[in-house]
Every structure is written in structure tokens, then in C-alpha cells.
Enzyme design. Structure first.
Site, short mmCIF file in Angstrom:
data_model
loop_
_atom_site.label_atom_id
_atom_site.label_comp_id
_atom_site.label_asym_id
_atom_site.label_seq_id
_atom_site.Cartn_x
_atom_site.Cartn_y
_atom_site.Cartn_z
N ARG A 1 7.80 8.18 10.05
CA ARG A 1 7.10 9.00 9.11
C ARG A 1 5.70 9.27 9.62
NH1 ARG A 1 3.22 7.52 4.60
NH2 ARG A 1 2.31 9.52 3.78
N GLU B 1 -0.92 10.32 -0.89
CA GLU B 1 -1.96 9.95 -1.63
C GLU B 1 -3.09 10.87 -2.19
OE1 GLU B 1 -1.82 5.46 0.25
OE2 GLU B 1 -3.50 6.48 0.66
N ASN C 1 3.31 4.05 -1.73
CA ASN C 1 2.55 3.61 -0.84
C ASN C 1 1.91 2.43 -1.60
OD1 ASN C 1 3.20 5.72 0.76
ND2 ASN C 1 0.98 6.21 1.17
N TYR D 1 -0.15 -1.40 -1.40
CA TYR D 1 -0.87 -2.56 -0.61
C TYR D 1 -1.22 -3.72 -1.50
CZ TYR D 1 -0.88 0.84 3.33
OH TYR D 1 -0.66 1.62 4.22
N GLU E 1 4.68 3.71 2.55
CA GLU E 1 3.84 2.71 3.40
C GLU E 1 3.60 1.36 2.65
OE1 GLU E 1 -0.14 4.09 3.68
OE2 GLU E 1 0.38 6.12 4.18
#
Length: 449
Positions: free
Chosen positions: A81, A170, A292, A294, A354
Site C-alpha cells: 500500500r 484517514e 487503520n 493503533y 495500517e
């Protein structure tokens, strides 16, 4: 290789990949006709970047495509990506395409395909042409039209060779941090007046999806940053404010894409921003939904004198990365399970577009980068995805952030997310122990692409 039972096992055909972004890795910011982006401008302003650096050279990926793709082939990943730098294609965000910019991505895509890496292309990973920002940037609805033009150019050139497309990376981070808080480019601290930027980024996603589809693109998705939002306490004020922030951070972007509407609590905020037909444009059919992930965030109700109604608190009781981010893989599993339970038929297959961590371990005297903490992080998060799949969530792939250490936005070069260590003085690439672990993980799968 370690015994296969040490590794999380994913379903046959599950895609392992890596992710990067143009401004973070390419460098060559003034070569071959590339125009300036908002990040070039932002990084040049004193005090904006933690170490005073910029992406001027970054990892010099622009000149090291062959070396970097060889690393991917060695990893055994099936996909990469990356993002296209809009200022390389249209230096001012308008007008005819810059052929040298298109030629770079032609070569990158062909090199990827020659080495078994299916491209997942992001059209916008935050490097807006500065000339468009000078006209209002994402606060200006005309930027949506310019983005659609850009998407048409790129789609016409590359749709025949790109497996997956992501129009906007995002949009919550780009709008809230870039236009709301001012900690990312273009550095505008407008608080709730950033909402037009959020709406226009969503509209740009929809318009670009239409243009890509018209150009023959086969698979179009998104890459939305999602975080479980935890209330700071059981107090009604904290619980209520955590729900409002959840609507702003998560719902404001996923509900328009999947359901064609804004969260009920936010609708009044968009009355004067939204035009007839906008939400239908945003709600384009998606072939996949990119997450994504985290970490979770903890939210409390702020005091009456605060500029914003919520306060962010540390998530305590968990280990943290060198960035200070809490490590909570169970939160990823739970979020995926709840996501599916809530949206069901409206939800396409999911990719983790991600997921990764910052640890600043460098080479020892023998040149070994022993980043065991990153291995532990990746193992636990891939396990979380595996567990979500066993609970019925259709997750098709995991793209590790990132292939290599790079320019970490406002943190400059102070945070290292890569599987590959980059010496920013020599640009030498060194495979970390996590690189070898990820390669072994992929090789251990029952069938990997």
C-alpha cells in the site's frame, strides 16, 4: 524458521502487506516537476516539526524503488500500500498531468507486479498541492472538483494494473488535526470550524470513487482511522462526552460511507455544509473497508472553561510504545467484532490497511536491530485479527505500518515504525528482527499470496 505453531494462522488467501505514504518516504520534493505540498510548507515553519526536519529527502524511495521492492519480495508479502503524491501529478492541483510524475508511478507499479506485490494505491495521503491550500484547501468545496479531476487522470493511467484503490487516507486525521487542532499541515486551529474540511474530504472520497470506477477500477475502498473510545469513568458526563467524541472520530466518517448519513447527534452541525445529493455521492459502493488501527482513546467531559467539551486522558494499565501509545490488541478484536455486529449487510470485507508501532531500537555493534517489542506487538495484533475472523468478521488482509522507518509527520524522524531500519545520514536499509519475523509469519501460513 521457527515452528509454525508459534505463529498466528490466518485463512487461506489472507493478504499480508506493508504500507507507506508518499511524503513520508519518497523525498525528491523538487524533482521532475513536483510542486510544493502543504507538508513542505508546514515543515518549513519553525516549531512545527519536533526535530525541525522535513520530507525533503526522507527515505529517498524515489531513487531506490528497486532496492525497496526487493525488500518486499524478500518479506514474501503479497501487497504494498502506497500513496501517489498529488503534486507530482498536478504540481498546482490543476491542469494537465505532469508526465514525469506519472512515469515514476508507472515504474513503481510495474516493478511491484514483477516482484509479486499487488498495488493498493491511496490517492490522497495528506500532501495537498500548496496552490490549492492557498485557495482555501479542504475548506473550499472547489477542491473536491480538483480532486475528482486528479482521480480521473490517475485512474485512466493505472486502473489496468492496480488491484485496490483508496481515495482518501484517514479523513478524520486530515481534517481534525490539520484544520481543527493545527498540529498537522496546513496547521489551522479552527476547532469545530474544521467540519467543512471533513465533509469535503468525504465528498472527495465519493467523487474519486466514481471517477476510478469510470476508469475501470475493480476494487475501491477506504482507509479510515478508527479507535475505540473509552469513557474516563461511569459518570454520565464522561459517558455522554465519550459517545459524542466517538461520533466525531469514528461515526462521522464511517456512517456517511456505509449508510449515507451523519450520526444523529452531529446532523445539526452539517446542515449548512451539506448540499443536496452530497450524502448519496459519499455513499459509493465499497469493495472493501480499510481500518487503520493503533490504539483506543480515553475521553472525559472537560471543564466549563475549556475550548472543546472533551478532555483526553492517558489509557493506563497497558504497556506503551516509544511514542507513548497504549498497546491494546484486544481493543482491535473487540472493535472489529462490534463493527460487524452493528453494520452487518452494509459492511464489505475488511482490510487492516495500517497497524504498527514505534520503537526506536537501532543496530547494535553487530548491525542487528533486536526489536523484540515490535515482534510482540505484531504477533498480538495479528492474533487479534485472527480471533475476530473466528468470530465471523470477514477480514481479508493485514498491511503492516510500515515497510521502513520514515518521516513521522509532526514528529519528524524521532519515531521509527519500520520493519526496516533507515540510517537517515547514509540512507542504508537494515532489516530488523521484526522483518525476519514477519517473513516467517507469512511463510508459515497455510496458503499465502
Amino acid at each position: 524458521m521457527s515452528p509454525t505453531h508459534d505463529f498466528p494462522l490466518l485463512p487461506p488467501g489472507f493478504r499480508f502487506g506493508t504500507s507507506t505514504a508518499s511524503y513520508q518516504v519518497e523525498g525528491a520534493v523538487a524533482e521532475d516537476g513536483r510542486g510544493p505540498s502543504i507538508w513542505d510548507t508546514f515543515a518549513a515553519e519553525p516549531g512545527r516539526i519536533a526535530d525541525g526536519s522535513s520530507g525533503e529527502v526522507a527515505c529517498d524511495h524515489y531513487h531506490r524503488v528497486d532496492e525497496d521492492v526487493a525488500l518486499m519480495k524478500e518479506l514474501g508479502t503479497g501487497g504494498y500500500r502506497f500513496s501517489i503524491a498529488w503534486p507530482r501529478i498536478q504540481p498546482t492541483g490543476r491542469g494537465p498531468a505532469n508526465e514525469k510524475g506519472l512515469a515514476f508511478y508507472d515504474r513503481l507499479i510495474d516493478t511491484l507486479l514483477d516482484n509479486g506485490q499487488q498495488p493498493m494505491v491511496t490517492l490522497y495521503h495528506w500532501d495537498l498541492p500548496q496552490a490549492l491550500e492557498d485557495d482555501g484547501g479542504w475548506l473550499n468545496r472547489d477542491t473536491v472538483d480538483r480532486f475528482a479531476d486528479y482521480a480521473a487522470i490517475v485512474g485512466e493511467r493505472f486502473a489496468d494494473r492496480v488491484e485496490h484503490w483508496i481515495p482518501v487516507n484517514e479523513p478524520n486525521v486530515a481534517s481534525v488535526l490539520g484544520y481543527g487542532m493545527g498540529t498537522h499541515a496546513p496547521g489551522k486551529a479552527l476547532l469545530f470550524d474544521c467540519l467543512p474540511a471533513a465533509h469535503h474530504l468525504l465528498l472527495a472520497h465519493g467523487r474519486a470513487a466514481i471517477e476510478l470506477r469510470n476508469a475501470g477500477a475493480q476494487s475501491i475502498g477506504c482507509a479510515n482511522n478508527h479507535a475505540p473510545i473509552w469513557p474516563a469513568s461511569d459518570d454520565d458526563a464522561d459517558v455522554g462526552m465519550s459517545k459524542i467524541f466517538d461520533a466525531l472520530w469514528n461515526g462521522m466518517f464511517l456512517e456517511p460511507m456505509l449508510l449515507g448519513r451523519y450520526p444523529a447527534d452531529l446532523v445539526p452541525l452539517f446542515d449548512e455544509i451539506t448540499h443536496d445529493g452530497d450524502l448519496a455521492t459519499i455513499r459509493q459502493p465499497l469493495d472493501f473497508y480499510g481500518v487503520n488501527y493503533y490504539n483506543p482513546m480515553k475521553v472525559a467531559a472537560a471543564g466549563e472553561d475549556s475550548e472543546v467539551p472533551f478532555e483526553f486522558l492517558d489509557v493506563v494499565g497497558y504497556p506503551t510504545t516509544d511514542f507513548g501509545w497504549p498497546i491494546v490488541p484486544d481493543a482491535l478484536r473487540e472493535w472489529l467484532v462490534m463493527f460487524r455486529a452493528r453494520f452487518r449487510a452494509a459492511l464489505p470485507p475488511i482490510y487492516i490497511t495500517e497497524s504498527g508501532c514505534s520503537y526506536n531500537t537501532g543496530p547494535d555493534e553487530f548491525g542487528v536491530v533486536d526489536d523484540q517489542a515490535r515482534i510482540d506487538y505484531l504477533r498480538s495484533h495479528v492474533n487479534a485479527v485472527s480471533e475476530a475472523i473466528t468470530r465471523g468478521v470477514d477480514v481479508r488482509g493485514y498491511y503492516c505500518w510500515s515497510l521502513m522507518d520514515n518521516f513521522e509527520w509532526a514528529e519528524g524522524y524521532t519515531q521509527r515504525f519500520g520493519l526496516v531500519h533507515v540510517d537517515y545520514d547514509t540512507l542504508e536499509r537494515t532489516r530488523k528482527n521484526s522483518f525476519h519475523w514477519y517473513a516467517d509469519l507469512i511463510a508459515a501460513q497455510p496458503q499465502h499470496l
